[in-house]
Design a protein around this motif. Structure first.
Motif, PDB file in Angstrom:
ATOM      1  N   PRO A 149       0.839  -1.212   0.000  1.00  0.00           N
ATOM      2  CA  PRO A 149       0.000   0.000   0.000  1.00  0.00           C
ATOM      3  C   PRO A 149       0.864   1.248   0.000  1.00  0.00           C
ATOM      4  CG  PRO A 149      -0.758  -1.590   1.651  1.00  0.00           C
ATOM      5  CD  PRO A 149       0.554  -2.095   1.145  1.00  0.00           C
ATOM      6  N   PHE A 150       0.404   2.253  -0.734  1.00  0.00           N
ATOM      7  CA  PHE A 150       1.170   3.495  -0.834  1.00  0.00           C
ATOM      8  C   PHE A 150       0.467   4.586  -0.035  1.00  0.00           C
ATOM      9  CE2 PHE A 150       1.870   7.570  -3.163  1.00  0.00           C
ATOM     10  CZ  PHE A 150       3.179   7.761  -2.760  1.00  0.00           C
ATOM     11  N   ALA A 151       1.204   5.221   0.866  1.00  0.00           N
ATOM     12  CA  ALA A 151       0.675   6.331   1.659  1.00  0.00           C
ATOM     13  C   ALA A 151       1.585   7.536   1.465  1.00  0.00           C
ATOM     14  CB  ALA A 151       0.592   5.952   3.133  1.00  0.00           C
ATOM     15  N   LEU A 152       0.989   8.679   1.190  1.00  0.00           N
ATOM     16  CA  LEU A 152       1.761   9.901   1.003  1.00  0.00           C
ATOM     17  C   LEU A 152       2.081  10.510   2.357  1.00  0.00           C
ATOM     18  CD1 LEU A 152       2.905  11.850  -1.128  1.00  0.00           C
ATOM     19  CD2 LEU A 152       0.736  13.088  -1.017  1.00  0.00           C
ATOM     20  N   PRO A 153       3.359  10.647   2.699  1.00  0.00           N
ATOM     21  CA  PRO A 153       3.708  11.204   4.011  1.00  0.00           C
ATOM     22  C   PRO A 153       3.138  12.607   4.218  1.00  0.00           C
ATOM     23  CG  PRO A 153       5.620  10.190   2.973  1.00  0.00           C
ATOM     24  CD  PRO A 153       4.544  10.243   1.938  1.00  0.00           C
ATOM     25  N   GLU A 154       2.869  12.931   5.466  1.00  0.00           N
ATOM     26  CA  GLU A 154       2.269  14.211   5.800  1.00  0.00           C
ATOM     27  C   GLU A 154       3.200  15.375   5.492  1.00  0.00           C
ATOM     28  OE1 GLU A 154      -0.713  16.731   6.932  1.00  0.00           O
ATOM     29  OE2 GLU A 154      -0.828  14.549   6.774  1.00  0.00           O
ATOM     30  N   HIS A 155       4.517  15.152   5.553  1.00  0.00           N
ATOM     31  CA  HIS A 155       5.442  16.280   5.429  1.00  0.00           C
ATOM     32  C   HIS A 155       5.464  16.894   4.034  1.00  0.00           C
ATOM     33  CE1 HIS A 155       8.142  13.048   3.876  1.00  0.00           C
ATOM     34  NE2 HIS A 155       8.620  14.030   3.146  1.00  0.00           N
ATOM     35  N   VAL A 156       4.909  16.202   3.022  1.00  0.00           N
ATOM     36  CA  VAL A 156       4.909  16.772   1.676  1.00  0.00           C
ATOM     37  C   VAL A 156       3.699  17.669   1.455  1.00  0.00           C
ATOM     38  CG1 VAL A 156       6.166  14.805   0.746  1.00  0.00           C
ATOM     39  CG2 VAL A 156       3.677  14.827   0.627  1.00  0.00           C
ATOM     40  N   HIS A 157       2.830  17.818   2.458  1.00  0.00           N
ATOM     41  CA  HIS A 157       1.641  18.638   2.308  1.00  0.00           C
ATOM     42  C   HIS A 157       1.999  20.117   2.194  1.00  0.00           C
ATOM     43  CE1 HIS A 157      -2.293  20.360   2.934  1.00  0.00           C
ATOM     44  NE2 HIS A 157      -1.934  20.909   4.085  1.00  0.00           N
ATOM     45  N   ASP A 158       1.432  20.799   1.207  1.00  0.00           N
ATOM     46  CA  ASP A 158       1.656  22.235   1.014  1.00  0.00           C
ATOM     47  C   ASP A 158       0.305  22.881   0.778  1.00  0.00           C
ATOM     48  OD1 ASP A 158       2.390  24.776   0.373  1.00  0.00           O
ATOM     49  OD2 ASP A 158       3.621  24.266  -1.359  1.00  0.00           O
ATOM     50  N   GLU A 159      -0.219  23.545   1.805  1.00  0.00           N
ATOM     51  CA  GLU A 159      -1.574  24.086   1.712  1.00  0.00           C
ATOM     52  C   GLU A 159      -1.677  25.254   0.741  1.00  0.00           C
ATOM     53  OE1 GLU A 159      -1.457  27.122   5.540  1.00  0.00           O
ATOM     54  OE2 GLU A 159      -2.547  25.236   5.687  1.00  0.00           O
ATOM     55  N   ASP A 160      -0.539  25.837   0.342  1.00  0.00           N
ATOM     56  CA  ASP A 160      -0.574  26.937  -0.612  1.00  0.00           C
ATOM     57  C   ASP A 160      -0.694  26.448  -2.050  1.00  0.00           C
ATOM     58  OD1 ASP A 160      -0.360  28.868   1.383  1.00  0.00           O
ATOM     59  OD2 ASP A 160       1.833  28.738   1.402  1.00  0.00           O
ATOM     60  N   THR A 161      -0.510  25.170  -2.254  1.00  0.00           N
ATOM     61  CA  THR A 161      -0.624  24.579  -3.584  1.00  0.00           C
ATOM     62  C   THR A 161      -1.995  23.957  -3.747  1.00  0.00           C
ATOM     63  OG1 THR A 161       1.757  24.119  -3.631  1.00  0.00           O
ATOM     64  CG2 THR A 161       0.374  22.906  -5.169  1.00  0.00           C
ATOM     65  N   THR A 162      -2.554  24.082  -4.937  1.00  0.00           N
ATOM     66  CA  THR A 162      -3.902  23.561  -5.170  1.00  0.00           C
ATOM     67  C   THR A 162      -3.956  22.055  -4.998  1.00  0.00           C
ATOM     68  OG1 THR A 162      -4.332  25.367  -6.702  1.00  0.00           O
ATOM     69  CG2 THR A 162      -5.793  23.463  -6.824  1.00  0.00           C
ATOM     70  N   ALA A 163      -3.022  21.337  -5.624  1.00  0.00           N
ATOM     71  CA  ALA A 163      -3.062  19.867  -5.593  1.00  0.00           C
ATOM     72  C   ALA A 163      -1.673  19.301  -5.347  1.00  0.00           C
ATOM     73  CB  ALA A 163      -3.613  19.319  -6.905  1.00  0.00           C
ATOM     74  N   THR A 164      -1.630  18.223  -4.568  1.00  0.00           N
ATOM     75  CA  THR A 164      -0.408  17.461  -4.338  1.00  0.00           C
ATOM     76  C   THR A 164      -0.689  16.019  -4.740  1.00  0.00           C
ATOM     77  OG1 THR A 164       0.168  18.878  -2.462  1.00  0.00           O
ATOM     78  CG2 THR A 164       1.337  16.791  -2.655  1.00  0.00           C
ATOM     79  N   VAL A 165       0.082  15.490  -5.687  1.00  0.00           N
ATOM     80  CA  VAL A 165      -0.138  14.140  -6.201  1.00  0.00           C
ATOM     81  C   VAL A 165       1.092  13.297  -5.912  1.00  0.00           C
ATOM     82  CG1 VAL A 165      -0.691  12.739  -8.224  1.00  0.00           C
ATOM     83  CG2 VAL A 165      -1.622  15.060  -8.024  1.00  0.00           C
ATOM     84  N   GLY A 166       0.915  12.204  -5.182  1.00  0.00           N
ATOM     85  CA  GLY A 166       1.995  11.274  -4.908  1.00  0.00           C
ATOM     86  C   GLY A 166       1.915  10.067  -5.813  1.00  0.00           C
ATOM     87  N   LEU A 167       3.014   9.716  -6.460  1.00  0.00           N
ATOM     88  CA  LEU A 167       3.075   8.591  -7.398  1.00  0.00           C
ATOM     89  C   LEU A 167       4.079   7.576  -6.867  1.00  0.00           C
ATOM     90  CD1 LEU A 167       3.368  10.764 -10.626  1.00  0.00           C
ATOM     91  CD2 LEU A 167       1.277   9.784  -9.680  1.00  0.00           C
ATOM     92  N   SER A 168       3.631   6.363  -6.669  1.00  0.00           N
ATOM     93  CA  SER A 168       4.494   5.337  -6.088  1.00  0.00           C
ATOM     94  C   SER A 168       5.530   4.843  -7.091  1.00  0.00           C
ATOM     95  CB  SER A 168       3.657   4.158  -5.601  1.00  0.00           C
ATOM     96  OG  SER A 168       3.049   3.493  -6.690  1.00  0.00           O
ATOM     97  N   GLN A 169       6.585   4.284  -6.564  1.00  0.00           N
ATOM     98  CA  GLN A 169       7.605   3.629  -7.376  1.00  0.00           C
ATOM     99  C   GLN A 169       6.972   2.555  -8.267  1.00  0.00           C
ATOM    100  OE1 GLN A 169      11.468   3.441  -7.046  1.00  0.00           O
ATOM    101  NE2 GLN A 169      11.130   2.343  -8.955  1.00  0.00           N
ATOM    102  N   ASP A 170       5.950   1.887  -7.734  1.00  0.00           N
ATOM    103  CA  ASP A 170       5.321   0.788  -8.479  1.00  0.00           C
ATOM    104  C   ASP A 170       4.646   1.270  -9.757  1.00  0.00           C
ATOM    105  OD1 ASP A 170       5.905  -1.292  -6.490  1.00  0.00           O
ATOM    106  OD2 ASP A 170       4.555  -0.134  -5.228  1.00  0.00           O
ATOM    107  N   LEU A 171       4.162   2.527  -9.764  1.00  0.00           N
ATOM    108  CA  LEU A 171       3.557   3.045 -10.989  1.00  0.00           C
ATOM    109  C   LEU A 171       4.614   3.183 -12.078  1.00  0.00           C
ATOM    110  CD1 LEU A 171       1.200   4.191 -12.567  1.00  0.00           C
ATOM    111  CD2 LEU A 171       1.662   6.417 -11.551  1.00  0.00           C
ATOM    112  N   LEU A 172       5.786   3.695 -11.720  1.00  0.00           N
ATOM    113  CA  LEU A 172       6.870   3.784 -12.701  1.00  0.00           C
ATOM    114  C   LEU A 172       7.308   2.395 -13.165  1.00  0.00           C
ATOM    115  CD1 LEU A 172       9.167   6.602 -11.227  1.00  0.00           C
ATOM    116  CD2 LEU A 172       7.368   6.802 -12.953  1.00  0.00           C
ATOM    117  N   ASP A 173       7.374   1.454 -12.220  1.00  0.00           N
ATOM    118  CA  ASP A 173       7.768   0.089 -12.583  1.00  0.00           C
ATOM    119  C   ASP A 173       6.771  -0.529 -13.560  1.00  0.00           C
ATOM    120  OD1 ASP A 173       9.948   0.322 -10.947  1.00  0.00           O
ATOM    121  OD2 ASP A 173       9.078  -0.789  -9.266  1.00  0.00           O
ATOM    122  N   SER A 174       5.478  -0.265 -13.343  1.00  0.00           N
ATOM    123  CA  SER A 174       4.456  -0.795 -14.254  1.00  0.00           C
ATOM    124  C   SER A 174       4.594  -0.192 -15.640  1.00  0.00           C
ATOM    125  CB  SER A 174       3.054  -0.511 -13.700  1.00  0.00           C
ATOM    126  OG  SER A 174       2.804  -1.256 -12.528  1.00  0.00           O
ATOM    127  N   ALA A 175       4.874   1.108 -15.703  1.00  0.00           N
ATOM    128  CA  ALA A 175       5.041   1.760 -16.999  1.00  0.00           C
ATOM    129  C   ALA A 175       6.251   1.204 -17.745  1.00  0.00           C
ATOM    130  CB  ALA A 175       5.179   3.269 -16.797  1.00  0.00           C
TER     131      ALA A 175
END
Length: 457
Positions: free
Chosen positions: A240-266
């Motif tokens: 399971p992939f969980a985006l750590p809390e420390h990457v949160h930036d409330e001044d940015t509209t969207a934060t998207v976390g992409l797991s290593q497994d997505l790159l591996d699948s591609a």
């Protein structure tokens, strides 16, 4: 509702994937609510522009219908905020301007309204976000437009105002609910198939209920890549992939976390599709492939013996192993391990295999986002590693051959790879939604895209 049924049918037709799939996380921050309230002001004003039935004037001997029309809905204030563990709270202030077609002349009347609504965000049956409105309350004010000195007219207008208030108290929340249903149909486009290449696609779906805090709403989404309609399954079960809390930036509209497994699948998709396999051919004088038996014969005596006359050389590059991506903080690399066969064209146009090479190419991987796609470019890190796997021309001194061979297939291989990575993979999105001013950050084992969003009306 028709849109939801159509999406449900689409989902039923897609292949069912039971194995664990690569995970992504999408966080929409407070800035996203500000943007939604900005672009949503117009649609909300239109949704509140409801029809008002005739008022029946009973003051005379005969019933007199009086036509009432909303001529304008002005929305000076529209705010959204997160409600932890629930969804979103909507508050709006509106001024309604009505035209009352009375005799002898029409009258305009302005009515202030405050609207409060709570929107619950959940997971739908077709694995997309869905919004419902369990609570909605219009707070209706009174008009101060009564400047007519005739007491009979004032009494009539007071009755007309009560009629309007009764209509709005019932219809405004229905207008909000109708707007939300349209929005839900739009959110349903998350599950559509987006092309990756001519024969490959990617599909995103939600895997559980969204997480809502006072600062953001977070969606856990799974990605499935398809090749010729069949899902790409990694040889291991992705955790399971969980985006750590420390990457949160409330001044940015969207934060998207992409797991290593997505790159591996591609990368597995590229390997299975044979997209990085190429044949480098050329004539005796070719800029694309300057290699020929005469040049090889100067370094490998047996080649000169077998081919006393210069003949073209063909290089076949085959990717037998899946490319390997490695993600470390601020550093992404890619390793390719192609198998290279070198063949000479004979006088009767047949091909003679001269030798084969096992190759290792380490690349620096630069990631970027354009519109709604994650793209990449690569460059070679260090020297290309070459080792003779099989030879039909005797001993080969790789110290002498390495520079010549590497220069021949390095450029075509990089051009092919960068062209494929330049096509990009669609990020989680809905129709007409673009990523604007994105920044890409590489962490240990995952990638984060921090971006503004723009909706094409």
């Amino acid at each position: 509702m028709a849109g939801a049924r159509g999406l449900g049918l689409l989902l039923a037709l897609l292949p069912v994937v039971s194995a664990p799939m690569p995970g992504t996380v999408v966080r929409l921050n407070k800035a996203a609510l500000s943007y939604v309230s900005e672009i949503g002001k117009g649609p909300l004003q239109r949704a509140l522009h409801v029809a008002v039935p005739y008022f029946l004037d009973r003051s005379g001997e005969v019933l007199q219908p009086i036509r009432i029309q909303i001529v304008n809905v002005h929305l000076p204030q529209f705010d959204l905020k997160f409600i932890a563990d629930f969804g979103i709270r909507l508050s709006a202030a509106a001024n309604f301007t009505f035209k009352i077609f009375r005799v002898p002349e029409p009258l305009e009347l302005t009515l202030p309204v405050e609207l409060l609504a709570d929107a619950r965000v959940a997971q739908s049956s077709i694995e997309t976000p869905v919004i419902s409105i369990p609570y909605c309350l219009p707070l209706l004010g009174y008009s101060s437009d009564f400047d007519d000195s005739n007491s009979t007219s004032r009494a009539l207008l007071a009755l007309v105002q009560e009629h309007i208030r009764a209509v709005l108290s019932n219809k405004l929340c229905l207008g909000v609910a109708s707007l939300v249903q349209e929005f839900n149909a739009h959110l349903g486009t998350l599950i559509g198939l987006n092309p990756v290449g001519p024969e490959s696609q990617i599909r995103y779906t939600m895997i559980n209920e969204p997480t809502v805090t006072s600062d953001y709403i977070s969606f856990d989404i799974t990605a499935v890549l398809f090749l010729l309609g069949k899902p790409i399954i990694l040889p291991r079960d992705p955790p399971p992939f969980a985006l750590p809390e420390h990457v949160h930036d409330e001044d940015t509209t969207a934060t998207v976390g992409l797991s290593q497994d997505l790159l591996d699948s591609a990368l597995l998709l590229l390997q299975k599709a044979g997209a990085l396999n190429l044949d480098i051919t050329g004539q005796l004088r070719s800029d694309d492939n300057p290699l020929n038996t005469s040049e090889l014969g100067q370094l490998i005596p047996e080649v000169a013996h077998q081919f006393p006359e210069p003949m073209p050389v063909v290089i076949k590059v085959r990717l037998r192993a899946t490319p390997v991506a490695t993600l470390h903080p601020n550093n992404a690399t890619l390793r390719l391990q192609p198998f290279v066969e070198v063949l000479a064209v004979t006088s009767n146009s047949a091909f003679n295999s001269l030798f084969t090479l096992d190759v290792v190419v380490d690349l620096s991987l630069q990631l970027s986002v354009s519109r709604a796609k994650l793209q990449g470019t690569t460059s070679v890190l260090g020297d290309i590693q070459l080792a003779v796997s099989y030879s039909n021309v005797g001993f080969i001194d790789m110290g002498q051959v390495r520079a010549l061979m590497g220069s021949v297939f390095e450029k075509p291989l990089l051009n092919q790879l960068n062209a494929l990575l330049g096509i990009g993979i669609s990020l989680p999105n809905v129709v007409n939604l673009l990523y604007v001013d994105p920044e890409v950050f590489v962490y240990e084992g995952y990638v984060v895209v921090s971006s503004e969003l723009f909706y094409l009306h």
